[in-house]
Design a protein around this motif. Structure first.
Motif, short mmCIF file in Angstrom:
data_model
loop_
_atom_site.label_atom_id
_atom_site.label_comp_id
_atom_site.label_asym_id
_atom_site.label_seq_id
_atom_site.Cartn_x
_atom_site.Cartn_y
_atom_site.Cartn_z
N GLN A 148 -4.04 7.10 -3.87
CA GLN A 148 -3.02 5.70 -2.36
C GLN A 148 -3.32 4.92 -3.78
O GLN A 148 -4.30 4.86 -4.74
N GLN A 161 0.69 -1.09 0.02
CA GLN A 161 -0.16 0.03 -0.37
C GLN A 161 1.12 1.83 0.23
O GLN A 161 2.05 1.10 0.88
N LYS A 218 0.95 5.63 -0.57
CA LYS A 218 -0.04 7.13 -0.79
C LYS A 218 1.08 8.45 -0.60
O LYS A 218 2.04 8.16 0.51
N LYS A 221 -2.47 0.65 -3.88
CA LYS A 221 -2.88 -0.85 -3.23
C LYS A 221 -2.24 -1.98 -4.06
O LYS A 221 -3.86 -1.69 -5.07
#
Length: 202
Positions: A157, A128, A130, A159
């Motif tokens: 973001q 993940q 960001k 992921k």
């Protein structure tokens, strides 16, 4: 080989490309790995002959923008006064005092293991990431005197996961190996700041 591995670092970076209030950024990172198959309790004749689990977390900074992007500059300009063409100076960019690093915070967990005396290897990862204070050259109203400027505009973001398989099908005088990988990523815009065009309009 060691059963446990760990690393940690902290980086403090500064760049004159950014505004005078926010030129510095601190970017830490840490990673851990544990090779379970090196433990005494791991059976020697187990179908999984090697296994390692790992994880990491870290921050990184991006300063990929032009030099002087945050400086308020003047440039020569022509204008009409009383029917005559005059030469003078006009603003060509804004002084963006709070323009700062684009920051990427990411973490991942994964596992690597091999089976059948290392004839088949598998690697799994979930991650993940960001990105905050996203650097972007935004459009400005033409009445200001210039068309764009750099700004920190929001958060994005990403992921997903990755899977990789490798096999040693033939290992004698004739060698044959195969590999396969698959990945999935989801991208999402989390936040956008008000545009400088909105500030100018207000």
């Amino acid at each position: 080989t060691s059963r446990r591995q760990r690393q940690m670092c902290i980086r403090d970076s500064g760049s004159s490309k950014f505004g005078k209030n926010k030129r510095w950024g601190i970017f830490p990172a840490v990673s851990l790995a544990y090779r379970i198959s090196n433990e005494r309790f791991w059976p020697e004749d187990f179908v999984i002959n090697s296994m390692k689990v790992r994880g990491s977390w870290g921050a990184n900074g991006n300063n990929s923008l032009s030099d002087g992007a945050a400086l308020g500059l003047m440039s020569s300009a022509n204008y009409s006064l009383g029917g005559s063409l005059m030469n003078g100076y006009a603003m060509s960019s804004l002084d963006v005092e709070d323009l700062t690093w684009e920051k990427v915070y990411s973490w991942n967990v994964g596992a690597d293991f091999s089976l059948f005396n290392s004839r088949l290897s598998v690697s799994l990862d979930y991650y993940q990431k960001k990105t905050s204070d996203l650097l972007y050259k935004v459009t400005m109203p033409g009445i200001i005197g210039f068309s764009d400027m750099w700004d920190n505009v929001g958060e994005v973001q990403n992921k997903g996961f990755e899977l990789e398989l490798q096999s040693q099908n033939l290992t004698g005088s004739v060698r044959w190996s195969t590999s396969f990988n698959i990945a999935y990523n989801k991208n999402c815009l989390l936040y956008t700041s008000p545009s400088p065009r909105d500030y100018a309009a207000s």
